[in-house]
Design a protein around this motif. Structure first.
Motif, PDB file in Angstrom:
ATOM      1  N   LEU A  45       0.795  -1.229   0.000  1.00  0.00           N
ATOM      2  CA  LEU A  45       0.000   0.000   0.000  1.00  0.00           C
ATOM      3  C   LEU A  45       0.830   1.283   0.000  1.00  0.00           C
ATOM      4  O   LEU A  45       1.749   1.434   0.798  1.00  0.00           O
ATOM      5  CB  LEU A  45      -0.899  -0.023   1.247  1.00  0.00           C
ATOM      6  N   THR A  46       0.492   2.174  -0.908  1.00  0.00           N
ATOM      7  CA  THR A  46       1.021   3.537  -0.834  1.00  0.00           C
ATOM      8  C   THR A  46       0.312   4.246   0.308  1.00  0.00           C
ATOM      9  O   THR A  46      -0.920   4.288   0.352  1.00  0.00           O
ATOM     10  CB  THR A  46       0.753   4.293  -2.150  1.00  0.00           C
ATOM     11  N   THR A  47       1.089   4.769   1.248  1.00  0.00           N
ATOM     12  CA  THR A  47       0.454   5.302   2.450  1.00  0.00           C
ATOM     13  C   THR A  47       1.315   6.401   3.067  1.00  0.00           C
ATOM     14  O   THR A  47       2.402   6.699   2.574  1.00  0.00           O
ATOM     15  CB  THR A  47       0.198   4.152   3.461  1.00  0.00           C
ATOM     16  N   VAL A  48       0.807   6.992   4.114  1.00  0.00           N
ATOM     17  CA  VAL A  48       1.542   8.048   4.806  1.00  0.00           C
ATOM     18  C   VAL A  48       2.113   7.468   6.091  1.00  0.00           C
ATOM     19  O   VAL A  48       1.371   6.920   6.910  1.00  0.00           O
ATOM     20  CB  VAL A  48       0.621   9.237   5.140  1.00  0.00           C
ATOM     21  N   ARG A  49       3.405   7.562   6.240  1.00  0.00           N
ATOM     22  CA  ARG A  49       4.032   7.000   7.440  1.00  0.00           C
ATOM     23  C   ARG A  49       3.921   7.980   8.602  1.00  0.00           C
ATOM     24  O   ARG A  49       4.340   9.140   8.503  1.00  0.00           O
ATOM     25  CB  ARG A  49       5.494   6.667   7.189  1.00  0.00           C
ATOM     26  N   LEU A  50       3.351   7.493   9.692  1.00  0.00           N
ATOM     27  CA  LEU A  50       3.284   8.286  10.918  1.00  0.00           C
ATOM     28  C   LEU A  50       4.253   7.669  11.915  1.00  0.00           C
ATOM     29  O   LEU A  50       4.287   6.453  12.074  1.00  0.00           O
ATOM     30  CB  LEU A  50       1.867   8.240  11.498  1.00  0.00           C
ATOM     31  N   ASP A  51       5.017   8.482  12.568  1.00  0.00           N
ATOM     32  CA  ASP A  51       5.955   7.955  13.561  1.00  0.00           C
ATOM     33  C   ASP A  51       5.267   7.913  14.921  1.00  0.00           C
ATOM     34  O   ASP A  51       5.318   8.863  15.704  1.00  0.00           O
ATOM     35  CB  ASP A  51       7.210   8.833  13.610  1.00  0.00           C
ATOM     36  N   ALA A  52       4.619   6.776  15.159  1.00  0.00           N
ATOM     37  CA  ALA A  52       3.781   6.656  16.351  1.00  0.00           C
ATOM     38  C   ALA A  52       4.596   6.774  17.636  1.00  0.00           C
ATOM     39  O   ALA A  52       4.160   7.399  18.601  1.00  0.00           O
ATOM     40  CB  ALA A  52       3.023   5.336  16.329  1.00  0.00           C
ATOM     41  N   GLU A  53       5.774   6.193  17.653  1.00  0.00           N
ATOM     42  CA  GLU A  53       6.577   6.256  18.876  1.00  0.00           C
ATOM     43  C   GLU A  53       6.987   7.686  19.190  1.00  0.00           C
ATOM     44  O   GLU A  53       6.932   8.128  20.339  1.00  0.00           O
ATOM     45  CB  GLU A  53       7.815   5.370  18.752  1.00  0.00           C
ATOM     46  N   ALA A  54       7.411   8.404  18.158  1.00  0.00           N
ATOM     47  CA  ALA A  54       7.782   9.804  18.364  1.00  0.00           C
ATOM     48  C   ALA A  54       6.577  10.602  18.854  1.00  0.00           C
ATOM     49  O   ALA A  54       6.704  11.513  19.682  1.00  0.00           O
ATOM     50  CB  ALA A  54       8.313  10.407  17.065  1.00  0.00           C
ATOM     51  N   PHE A  55       5.420  10.224  18.366  1.00  0.00           N
ATOM     52  CA  PHE A  55       4.171  10.874  18.776  1.00  0.00           C
ATOM     53  C   PHE A  55       3.960  10.688  20.284  1.00  0.00           C
ATOM     54  O   PHE A  55       3.672  11.647  21.014  1.00  0.00           O
ATOM     55  CB  PHE A  55       3.034  10.233  17.995  1.00  0.00           C
ATOM     56  N   GLY A  56       4.136   9.465  20.734  1.00  0.00           N
ATOM     57  CA  GLY A  56       3.996   9.175  22.156  1.00  0.00           C
ATOM     58  C   GLY A  56       5.047   9.896  22.984  1.00  0.00           C
ATOM     59  O   GLY A  56       4.766  10.437  24.059  1.00  0.00           O
ATOM     60  N   GLU A  57       6.276   9.918  22.477  1.00  0.00           N
ATOM     61  CA  GLU A  57       7.350  10.607  23.200  1.00  0.00           C
ATOM     62  C   GLU A  57       7.019  12.089  23.344  1.00  0.00           C
ATOM     63  O   GLU A  57       7.139  12.671  24.420  1.00  0.00           O
ATOM     64  CB  GLU A  57       8.675  10.452  22.441  1.00  0.00           C
ATOM     65  N   ARG A  58       6.600  12.680  22.237  1.00  0.00           N
ATOM     66  CA  ARG A  58       6.286  14.092  22.246  1.00  0.00           C
ATOM     67  C   ARG A  58       5.125  14.380  23.191  1.00  0.00           C
ATOM     68  O   ARG A  58       5.129  15.394  23.907  1.00  0.00           O
ATOM     69  CB  ARG A  58       5.921  14.509  20.812  1.00  0.00           C
ATOM     70  N   GLY A  59       4.160  13.494  23.203  1.00  0.00           N
ATOM     71  CA  GLY A  59       3.016  13.662  24.096  1.00  0.00           C
ATOM     72  C   GLY A  59       3.456  13.656  25.550  1.00  0.00           C
ATOM     73  O   GLY A  59       3.032  14.493  26.358  1.00  0.00           O
ATOM     74  N   MET A  60       4.328  12.726  25.890  1.00  0.00           N
ATOM     75  CA  MET A  60       4.797  12.626  27.282  1.00  0.00           C
ATOM     76  C   MET A  60       5.653  13.837  27.624  1.00  0.00           C
ATOM     77  O   MET A  60       5.531  14.385  28.727  1.00  0.00           O
ATOM     78  CB  MET A  60       5.592  11.337  27.455  1.00  0.00           C
ATOM     79  N   HIS A  61       6.505  14.247  26.714  1.00  0.00           N
ATOM     80  CA  HIS A  61       7.308  15.438  26.969  1.00  0.00           C
ATOM     81  C   HIS A  61       6.413  16.648  27.237  1.00  0.00           C
ATOM     82  O   HIS A  61       6.669  17.442  28.140  1.00  0.00           O
ATOM     83  CB  HIS A  61       8.223  15.731  25.772  1.00  0.00           C
ATOM     84  N   ALA A  62       5.371  16.750  26.457  1.00  0.00           N
ATOM     85  CA  ALA A  62       4.455  17.875  26.636  1.00  0.00           C
ATOM     86  C   ALA A  62       3.795  17.819  28.014  1.00  0.00           C
ATOM     87  O   ALA A  62       3.673  18.837  28.701  1.00  0.00           O
ATOM     88  CB  ALA A  62       3.395  17.869  25.533  1.00  0.00           C
ATOM     89  N   LEU A  63       3.413  16.620  28.429  1.00  0.00           N
ATOM     90  CA  LEU A  63       2.766  16.504  29.731  1.00  0.00           C
ATOM     91  C   LEU A  63       3.741  16.837  30.858  1.00  0.00           C
ATOM     92  O   LEU A  63       3.393  17.519  31.821  1.00  0.00           O
ATOM     93  CB  LEU A  63       2.192  15.100  29.919  1.00  0.00           C
ATOM     94  N   LEU A  64       4.972  16.385  30.706  1.00  0.00           N
ATOM     95  CA  LEU A  64       5.984  16.705  31.717  1.00  0.00           C
ATOM     96  C   LEU A  64       6.169  18.220  31.793  1.00  0.00           C
ATOM     97  O   LEU A  64       6.298  18.797  32.883  1.00  0.00           O
ATOM     98  CB  LEU A  64       7.309  16.027  31.371  1.00  0.00           C
TER      99      LEU A  64
END
Lengths: 336, 336
Positions: free
Chosen positions: B290-309
């Motif tokens: 499939l041609t698709t858009v790659r999302l970096d899910a782990e980076a997303f989670g990291e960024r979310g946690m950093h934001a919460l901190l």
DNA sequence: TCCAGCAAGTGTTACGTATAACTCCTGTCG
DNA sequence: CGACAGGAGTTATACGTAACACTTGCTGGA
């Protein structure tokens, strides 16, 4: 804690309602019949609502010595299987006033390191998949009531076990392929040390041993599409006659095998029959749809939670494996 | 609590080591430099190890007024996407002495009901996917620090947001298909009310509106292979000219669309180009890939946690969306 | 010589809740 | 008429921990 003002406590509610803190605890704990009058109880409830009172769980847990929270230790949630296990367990738990906290082993393959450092919640009990068995020592050290999922009933040190009847599933797979006329088998095995995978290997070998003239080779792969792809490619490139049936330890491995088979210029099921195990959504997303063993993950989770509740209450947990069923789809056919 | 004997407390350790409970707390809390002598500290550590002492988290949480535990509220874990988000968030959390507790919305589609009844753990903060946005009211009521994932930056009531640059992803998809020569589009949209899906619809429409002579139709489906299959089948059976490009809101929908396309006797990409979004393992398990858009899910989670901190420490969270990238594979080609 | 200052601890308290034990009051029965 | 049963609360306490305030003994400088 929230910036600015601190959260209201039961004492604040008591003051607002003009009663003692004990009365608040009685009313909100629903233990006030014959201890507090109805009008007073109502005043307390109104005050609690007004102030937006939420009991401090840390204090309650400390006082009661229990948390009504259990931990579910699973391998990484990269398929919906353990997500459904969680759903089943959480449903049963909620019906009994319990909560379930999830501890997914971080990297999916490696075992959980210290579930208690991460899941900071205090716990009443643990349900753990055998795929994350290394957490066992820490758990036993804490003397927490424990239920193991898909684990060796003999070797679990007395912990209660809840198992799917994987052996029966593998028997059904073998019988189905044998009935189609297959005699040359390749087993694509998950290379994770876990009882549930040992059962697959043992039962497949034992079933085929009953039939003269059968052949069985085994290759191992990490549980991922990439891993299965590489392992299967290597096996197909090996010299000697090609097997006609590929038995995979789970659906994800089968999906990887499909890719290797396509790349080798072969077709499923004409050149090679393939079977899986799990019946994930993936099984019907690939073409041809996968013949596989359906596991009822939600029932598995429910049973696990029931077993843990039984242990917590000193009752003996229910015995017997959960039934599984073969789902025949387009990936298996008689050998040419 | 454990049957039989009760767990050792810090006072038991103190007695065994011949010191006061306060000393135990200092030593084990690593705050003893210049307060307790090294030999004494060692005696305390030995005694704790000997007795198998584990601090009572309920008591600690009560005393400290915080739990170093945060809640991650996500839709059901039926794909590895949120599992990876969790992995990223948990890694960052662990590095800062925090734990992450997962709250998967039970039925996958419906919003979370009461995350605090289920996740009994007391919490310092919450990270929530916009797909489980109904939990918001309860969270705000508790005044808990909150970070929203993939949520409207304007409409989040002041909560910090961490977003993937979905708009850019959709632009890249549209540009790719337009460059191939496609002019007739079908959008297979997830029928869950969530900002992240609204963005897809809006940005696709807006990009196509810039090119004269393009056509866009939209159909909705629940996020499941079955749901996508049915919706796509209906769309393909509809009268009028068939679209040449099918843009799906995520990879799972694309997998369902594949099945409908096969059943209609058509082929990907010859008769219909298909795109997804997520780049799950599923994307390369199906044929053609499939041609698709790659999302970096782990980076997303990291960024979310950093934001919460950051929120917890009163710092302003990092701004800016996370980049995404188009991965061109075999499911897109010029229209015939 | 005397006191400041430090090391090496100890005593005590508070966190917020649930509950056992107690008090006070009113009506009723023997 | 006295005692007693219950209703309607209250008071007091403990859960296990972290940390503040305090003590004690010793050393070194003025």
């Amino acid at each position: 804690m929230a910036r600015g003002s601190t959260r209201p406590t039961s004492r604040d509610v008591a003051q607002a309602a003009g009663v003692s803190q004990a009365a608040v605890s009685l009313v909100l704990g629903d233990k006030w019949r014959g201890r507090v009058s109805e009008p007073t109880a109502q005043r307390v409830r109104d005050a609690a609502l007004e102030l937006g009172y939420r009991p401090n769980l840390a204090a309650r847990n400390l006082r009661l010595g229990r948390t009504r929270t259990v931990l579910l230790v699973v391998p990484a949630l990269t398929t919906e299987f353990f997500a459904e296990v969680y759903t089943g367990a959480a449903r049963v738990a909620a019906a009994h006033g319990f909560g379930v906290v999830l501890y997914p082993s971080p990297e999916g393959v490696g075992p959980a390191r210290d579930p208690f450092a991460s899941a900071q919640a205090a716990l009443d009990g643990v349900i753990a998949s055998s795929m994350a068995a290394d957490a066992l020592s820490a758990i036993r050290g804490d003397q927490l009531p424990l239920v193991m999922l898909d684990s060796d009933p003999e070797g679990s040190l007395g912990a209660a076990t809840v198992n799917l009847d994987i052996a029966d599933g593998i028997h059904q797979v073998a019988d189905h392929l044998l009935a189609l006329g297959h005699r040359s088998f390749l087993h694509l095995a998950a290379d994770i040390p876990s009882w549930t995978f040992e059962v697959r290997a043992r039962e497949l070998a034992s079933r085929l041993a009953d039939v003269p003239g059968t052949e069985l080779r085994t290759i191992g792969a990490p549980i991922s599409i990439e891993g299965a792809l590489r392992a299967t490619e290597a096996a197909l490139a090996a010299p000697g006659p090609r097997p006609t049936a590929l038995v995979c330890d789970d659906d994800k491995l089968a999906a990887g095998a499909y890719k290797a088979i396509r790349r080798a210029g072969l077709r499923v099921p004409d050149d090679l029959s393939v079977t899986g195990l799990d019946d994930l959504g993936l099984a019907t997303a690939i073409d041809p749809e996968l013949t596989t063993v359906r596991l009822d993950a939600e029932a598995f989770g429910e049973r696990g939670m029931h077993a843990l509740l039984a242990v917590l209450e000193g009752r003996p947990p229910e015995k017997g494996d959960l039934p599984v069923s073969l789902v025949v789809r387009g990936s298996t056919a008689p050998p040419q």
